[in-house]
Design an enzyme around this catalytic site. Structure first.
Site, PDB file in Angstrom:
ATOM      1  N   LYS A 195       9.738   3.160  -4.299  1.00  0.00           N
ATOM      2  CA  LYS A 195       8.496   3.889  -4.583  1.00  0.00           C
ATOM      3  C   LYS A 195       8.705   4.671  -5.878  1.00  0.00           C
ATOM      4  CE  LYS A 195       5.285   7.286  -2.672  1.00  0.00           C
ATOM      5  NZ  LYS A 195       4.981   8.155  -1.509  1.00  0.00           N
ATOM      6  N   LYS A 248       6.140  -0.008  -4.415  1.00  0.00           N
ATOM      7  CA  LYS A 248       4.917   0.748  -4.687  1.00  0.00           C
ATOM      8  C   LYS A 248       5.061   1.435  -6.032  1.00  0.00           C
ATOM      9  CE  LYS A 248       1.998   4.459  -2.863  1.00  0.00           C
ATOM     10  NZ  LYS A 248       1.879   5.542  -1.863  1.00  0.00           N
TER      11      LYS A 248
END
Length: 327
Positions: A195, A248
């Site tokens: 992320k 992400k």
């Protein structure tokens, strides 16, 4: 052989032929729809930076889930907007938590749905960071205990998958132990493994009311310049017990998805995040792009890069697009 014996256009001649040799196919089963649940009744509050998305009270959330299932989308990812916040995110622990109550309500009304529960603290802390603050930064090990307790509470409410998004070191292992110790050995973990500290999250922070009140999240989310580090993060999460790993955002990190796919034999999720969604919607509103075509192209590119699962605010629209294509 080369041209003229080889003519690659032969296999593009008709739509039927193109469909027959298509390499990458996105299905409704590949898609997860993120939803935002808030307090109150009969609340459907538009998110201005994410057209077509809303903060929904639990009763309205249940209706939205029914509609998603009717379109063939059977998995949702829940984020909560609580009535109050605290310094540690403890408001997200226990059966009275907003997401926990939402899970119970959805499960009561809908049988053929799977609920992924996001586990983080940015929506639940007064300061908007993802854990307990000590000396101006998130304390990793104190935060692990909050995340583990939150995860157990969500599993007890009926969450099908636990999805830690905080990027604390060791959180997958601590959550796995907490779940296993309490009988939830069959509850999978979908870890936000790579992320990044991305500018593409802007609209989400309006949707989840989670903007940090000071500084940024660069001490725990990843540097967008790094890919070797992503492999280390993924390997650590797999070792600690992650069943699914996630990248992400998606679009600016397709190379990361591919590197992970080539190296690890685990299911990969990719999050087509709010900023990516909102740019498409803004351009479509001005008729600068064909909305349906660009949605299909973006989601196909994410799957082509190696994602098995795509979390996207376009999920329902993509299901409609696919239905039209198959008619």
């Amino acid at each position: 052989m080369a041209f003229p014996q080889n003519r690659l256009r032969r296999l593009r001649k008709t739509e039927i032929l193109r469909n027959m040799v298509r390499e990458t196919i996105v299905r409704p089963d590949d898609l997860i729809m993120p939803l935002f649940v808030c307090p109150g009744e009969n609340v459907k509050k538009a998110i201005s930076s994410m057209p077509g998305n809303y903060q929904l009270s639990i009763d309205m959330l249940v209706e939205e889930c029914k509609d998603l299932v009717s379109h063939g989308i059977h998995t949702v990812l829940l984020f909560g907007i609580p009535e109050s916040k605290d310094e540690h995110g403890h408001v997200a622990i226990g059966p009275e938590g907003i997401v926990q109550r939402a899970i119970v309500a959805i499960k009561k009304e809908i049988k053929d749905i799977m609920i992924v529960a996001d586990v983080c603290n940015c929506e639940y802390t007064t300061h908007g960071h993802c854990g307990t603050i000590v000396d101006g930064d998130v304390d990793n090990d104190l935060t692990l205990e909050t995340l583990a307790s939150q995860s157990l509470s969500l599993a007890e409410a009926g969450a099908d998958i636990i999805a830690p998004s905080d990027m604390m070191d060791g959180r997958v292992g601590r959550i796995r132990s907490k779940l296993d110790e309490n009988g939830f050995t069959q509850t999978p973990i979908m870890a936000y493994s790579a992320k990044y500290a991305s500018a593409f999250y802007g609209p989400f922070r309006e949707a989840a009311e989670s903007a940090p009140q000071f500084g940024n999240r660069s001490t725990y989310q990843m540097d967008p310049a790094n890919t070797n580090e992503a492999l280390r993060e993924v390997e650590e999460d797999i070792t600690e017990g992650a069943d699914i790993v996630m990248v992400k955002p998606a679009l600016s990190y397709l190379d990361v998805i591919r590197r992970i796919k080539d190296k690890y034999n685990v299911p990969i999720a990719a999050y087509n995040v709010s900023g990516e969604y909102s740019m498409v919607m803004a351009a479509a509103e001005k008729n600068w792009v064909d909305k349906d075509r660009i949605i299909a192209e973006i989601l196909t590119s994410i799957k082509r890069a190696g994602a098995d699962i795509i979390i996207t605010y376009h999920a329902k629209q993509m299901a409609i697009i696919l239905k039209k294509q198959n008619q």
